[in-house]
Design an enzyme around this catalytic site. Structure first.
Site, short mmCIF file in Angstrom:
data_model
loop_
_atom_site.label_atom_id
_atom_site.label_comp_id
_atom_site.label_asym_id
_atom_site.label_seq_id
_atom_site.Cartn_x
_atom_site.Cartn_y
_atom_site.Cartn_z
N VAL A 185 0.81 -1.22 0.00
CA VAL A 185 0.00 0.00 0.00
C VAL A 185 0.85 1.27 0.00
O VAL A 185 0.31 2.36 0.21
CB VAL A 185 -0.97 0.03 1.20
CG1 VAL A 185 -1.97 -1.11 1.10
CG2 VAL A 185 -0.23 -0.04 2.53
N LYS A 186 2.15 1.15 -0.24
CA LYS A 186 3.00 2.34 -0.25
C LYS A 186 3.00 2.99 -1.64
O LYS A 186 2.68 2.37 -2.65
CB LYS A 186 4.43 1.97 0.16
CG LYS A 186 4.52 1.49 1.61
CD LYS A 186 4.01 2.54 2.58
CE LYS A 186 4.27 2.19 4.05
NZ LYS A 186 3.51 1.02 4.52
#
Length: 399
Positions: A185-186
């Site tokens: 999710v970065k």
């Protein structure tokens, strides 16, 4: 965020080059791999991008913290100060190093409060870990000045702030080292993976050897060398597929940040109409990675009412004051001292409790977080979603 929104031919090509060699391991197999060393190339590219002298790729952002702590010699009996608003990985790594986490208040930056940091330093403090939380700058210059006064190294947890800067200097390059996460999710992602950057060659060499079971890398810096070992280590090696993904994603990072900035500006304009609203303090708007928009209301009651309107209109915000993964008083396993170890480690040792955490210990942070709402900013937000959120914010402004 996240970077998988822009997966394309660049990632595919990088990965195919690895498959063509048949070598997934970052070291050795020199003849078979035909000069393809994706992890090493990723390390070199990331160091150039951030302006650091050295970069060490690892398996996750959590591993990056553990490797940095170990390279700095942090261990049992030590204290490491971090902030009460962060992901659990920050303090998990401190415990895993054998040290005790000490938590500070956050201020309107939603990052470490330097004034409270000064109060928390003791003769057992071995490192300080400010977190550039939600993609924006901690007061790293003030924090570093305090740390330098006491001779304590700073590890910048930059897990959520890849691509962010302060007055043109990349976050992660102010302290002894900076750690990054490239999880799913970065803003830039390798699925799992992390990086530590530093300008200290000896510190980098310690990290390089520690993350590879202590293998002697002196003969071939950044690679494997002889069979000597200076100290014990562990396995936190990144694999070639992750390095390949990292190269493609890094090349897109600045464009992803620029896209997020445009979307964040639209949402901030819409939120500005809410009576009494204020916004998180951003020390350098130009250097913000724009992964999140955080805004504060005048009271917890108003924040709850506003968020109810947003939820009712399909655009609920994150209330981190209620979040169980990122905010100190909500970490029930930390408060209870829950562990799988039969002797109570890391909370207890030889039948004696090492540390007890009080959920009421950070009142300033609790008050601030109770009236803070946050939107995550995608790299590519569909117009329909943007319209839904701005319309919901308009209804919240009419309360």
């Amino acid at each position: 965020m996240p970077g998988f929104e822009v997966f394309g031919e660049e990632e595919k090509q990088q990965v195919l080059e690895v498959f063509e060699t048949g070598v997934l391991f970052r070291y050795e197999f020199g003849e078979q791999r035909r000069g393809v060393y994706k992890v090493r190339e990723f390390e070199e590219a990331f160091a150039r991008y951030t302006g650091a002298s050295h970069a060490q790729a690892v398996t996750s952002g959590t591993a990056a913290l553990k490797v940095a702590l170990s390279a700095l010699g942090v261990g049992a009996g030590d204290e490491v100060i971090t902030q009460g608003f962060t992901f659990v990985a920050t303090w998990e790594a401190i415990f895993d190093a054998g040290a005790v986490p000490v938590f500070t208040e956050v201020d309107e930056t939603l990052n470490m409060d330097p004034a409270d940091l000064e109060k928390k330093i003791t003769d057992r403090t071995r490192a300080i870990i400010p977190v550039h939380m939600l993609g924006a700058q901690a007061r790293i210059r003030e924090i570093k000045a305090i740390a330098d006064k006491h001779g304590i190294p700073v590890i910048e947890d930059t897990a959520q702030a890849a691509g962010a800067r302060l007055d043109g200097q990349h976050l992660g390059t102010f302290g002894a080292c900076g750690t990054f996460s490239f999880d799913s999710v970065k803003t830039m992602t390798t699925g799992e993976g992390g990086m530590v950057i530093t300008n200290d060659e000896e510190l980098w060499r310690n990290m390089s050897e520690y993350h590879d079971h202590g293998h002697d890398h002196v003969v071939n810096p950044g690679g494997r060398g002889g069979e000597g070992r200076r100290f014990i280590g562990f396995n936190y090696r990144m694999m070639e597929l992750q390095g390949a993904m990292g190269l493609a994603q890094l090349a897109k990072l600045d464009d992803m940040v620029a896209s997020q900035k445009k979307t964040k500006a639209r949402l901030k304009e819409a939120a500005s109409a809410i009576p009494g609203v204020s916004f998180r303090t951003i020390l350098d708007e130009e250097g913000d990675s724009a992964t999140f928009l955080a805004f504060m209301l005048e009271s917890a009651e108003q924040a709850a009412a506003v968020n109810q309107v947003l939820r009712d209109n399909g655009a609920g915000a994150i209330a981190f004051g209620e979040n169980t993964w990122h905010f100190y008083p909500k970490w029930e396993h930390l408060m209870a001292g829950s562990t799988l170890c039969h002797n109570g480690w890391p909370f207890s040792l030889e039948g004696k409790r090492r540390v007890i955490y009080d959920p009421e210990a950070l009142p300033k942070s609790a008050e601030l977080m109770s009236r803070t709402l946050v939107y995550q900013i995608p790299v590519k937000m569909k117009n329909e979603q943007l319209d839904t959120i701005t319309a919901a914010l308009a209804k919240a402004a009419a309360l």
